[in-house]
Design an enzyme around this catalytic site. Structure first.
Site, PDB file in Angstrom:
ATOM      1  CG  ASP A 158      -2.246   0.613   0.999  1.00 11.64           C
ATOM      2  OD1 ASP A 158      -2.362   1.403   0.055  1.00 11.64           O
ATOM      3  OD2 ASP A 158      -3.188   0.350   1.783  1.00 11.64           O
ATOM      4  CG  ASP A 219      -9.761   1.634  -0.420  1.00 13.71           C
ATOM      5  OD1 ASP A 219      -8.863   1.531  -1.273  1.00 13.71           O
ATOM      6  OD2 ASP A 219      -9.545   1.829   0.790  1.00 13.71           O
TER       7      ASP A 219
HETATM    8  C1  GLA Z   1      -6.044   1.326   1.813  1.00  8.07           C
HETATM    9  C2  GLA Z   1      -6.202   0.238   0.754  1.00  8.07           C
HETATM   10  C3  GLA Z   1      -7.259  -0.768   1.186  1.00  8.07           C
HETATM   11  C4  GLA Z   1      -6.850  -1.364   2.523  1.00  8.07           C
HETATM   12  C5  GLA Z   1      -6.631  -0.270   3.553  1.00  8.07           C
HETATM   13  C6  GLA Z   1      -6.042  -0.811   4.833  1.00  8.07           C
HETATM   14  O1  GLA Z   1      -7.188   2.112   1.920  1.00  8.07           O
HETATM   15  O2  GLA Z   1      -6.541   0.782  -0.486  1.00  8.07           O
HETATM   16  O3  GLA Z   1      -7.412  -1.772   0.220  1.00  8.07           O
HETATM   17  O4  GLA Z   1      -5.681  -2.117   2.352  1.00  8.07           O
HETATM   18  O5  GLA Z   1      -5.745   0.738   3.068  1.00  8.07           O
HETATM   19  O6  GLA Z   1      -5.860   0.169   5.800  1.00  8.07           O
END
Ligand code: GLA
Length: 433
Positions: A158, A219
């Protein structure tokens, strides 16, 4: 150039451009904790759902006992909030000892003993998005080595708490560091999602060389709105995204939420169909212990999976957007087959969409149609009008086989197209031979 040579050369060029770790030649499939279980670390009050080794063991048991593994769903992926808030005395990441008393390595063995794989989550930056220790530039090597020592099979990396300049260094460095461990570890990069997902900020050629998959966009949440928003972004930008994908390098529109709370069954079929058309990684984020049989049968649909996993790995595109709010999506598949999805954004009633295969760019001939969600088959000539009834927010999905028999000799007589190629019962199918 002879067609076979052309195909071979284009296959080669795809092969050399992808990250050279041999991983993920077809879109990866499995389960990922985030969307459904988030950062629930309250094991005292919510022992069944908290991020702990028990959750991943439960999901592994379901994957291996409920028919998922055989269909290709093999990854069990940990997301954020797995680690301790502090690195150990050697500067290594460590799992939270209360929630993962056996440690990550033991969990990896649990997966491997069952023919499954374990994925883990890290973040390039000072902290993960959930506030756990991140991987800064100076920690890349040690973290890659830790993941390899634990025998994990995939890393989602990430990008919270790092900036664009740092990410330009960090993502390629982690790719190198993973390769240097000698353990094949699928590498999922969130980098493009943090840079808006589009050129010139995002360089898809480079991504294909250093990552196996990448999150391009925001997301997913447990709602139809969220699915629509993602679908629109991916198909509005298909001219950039389609050429970026191929064996070993995939665009990732995020998890499947089929089996959760936000989608109707029609919407669930739509997500499955469109993810298959997009050659998207199929990571479910749901509770496999309690999933309904309808949701399960959508996720376990053999033909949808077969389409998703096509070895040619060409991402599909939207080919028609009608005023009636019906869109048509198309993906070319191996052996001269293809997939079609008729998708309705209407909100009134099932819509009877009328068209012909020739209007959808199919060449002259007769095709075998397999309806992915009803299992019905039929034969259809390119010129024959047909009607599909598409439910509001739903899809009709077809696997279309090439005209059953090709007459290659007749087709290529004198290097030129000669009449119909489909009428010799004894001829060979095109690409298979
Ligand atoms: C980001 C990512 C998600 C998840 C969260 C975890 O938002 O895009 O897919 O992994 O972090 O905190």
């Amino acid at each position: 150039m002879h067609l076979a040579v052309l195909l071979f050369v284009s296959a080669l060029s795809v092969a050399t451009l992808a990250l050279d770790n041999g991983e993920m030649r077809v879109p990866p499939m499995g389960w990922l904790a985030w969307e459904r279980f988030r950062c629930d670390i309250d094991c005292e009050h919510d022992p069944k759902n908290c991020i702990s080794e028990n959750l991943f063991i439960d999901m592994a048991d379901r994957l291996s006992e409920d028919g998922w593994k055989e269909l290709g769903y093999v990854y069990v992926n940990i997301d954020d909030c797995w680690s301790s808030k502090k690195r150990d005395e050697n500067g290594r990441l460590q799992a939270d000892p209360k929630r993962f008393p056996g440690g990550i390595r033991k969990l990896a063995h649990y997966m491997h003993d069952r023919g499954l794989k374990l994925g883990i989550y890290g973040d390039f930056g000072t902290h993960t998005c959930g506030g756990y220790p991140g991987t800064t530039l100076d920690k890349i090597k040690i973290d890659a080595q830790t993941f390899a020592d634990w025998e994990v099979d995939m890393l989602k990396f990430d990008g919270c708490y790092s900036n664009a300049t740092e990410q330009e260094k960090g993502y390629p460095l982690m790719s190198k560091a993973l390769n240097a461990t000698g353990r094949p570890i699928g590498y999922s990069c969130s980098w493009p999602a943090y840079q808006g997902g589009l050129p010139p900020k995002v360089n898809y050629t480079q991504l294909g060389e250093i990552c196996n998959l990448w999150r391009n966009y925001g997301d997913i949440q447990d709602s139809w709105d969220s699915v629509l928003n993602i679908v629109d972004w991916f198909f509005n930008n298909q001219d950039v995204l389609v050429p970026a994908a191929g064996p070993g390098k995939w665009n990732d529109p995020d998890m499947l939420i089929v089996g959760d709370f936000g989608l109707s069954m029609d919407q669930s079929r739509s997500q499955m169909a469109l993810w298959a058309i997009m050659a998207a990684p199929l990571f479910m984020s749901n509770d496999l212990r309690t999933i309904s049989s309808e949701a399960r049968s959508i996720l376990q649909n053999r033909m949808a999976i077969f389409i998703n996993q096509d070895p040619m790995g060409i991402q599909g595109r939207r080919i028609i957007k009608e005023k009636s709010r019906i869109s048509v999506f198309w993906r070319p598949l191996s052996n001269n087959a293809s997939a079609l999805v008729f998708f309705s954004r209407r909100t009134d009633m099932p819509y009877r969409y009328q068209t012909t295969l020739s209007k959808l760019n199919y060449s002259t001939g007769s095709y075998k149609i397999y309806d992915v969600f009803t299992g019905k088959t039929m034969t259809l000539k390119d010129s024959t009008g047909f009607v599909v009834s598409v439910n509001p927010t739903g899809v009709v999905m077809w696997h279309v086989s090439a005209p059953a028999k090709w007459n290659l000799r007749q087709f290529y007589k004198g290097g030129r197209l000669q009449g119909s190629a489909f009428d010799d019962e004894n001829a060979l199918p095109l690409i298979a031979h």
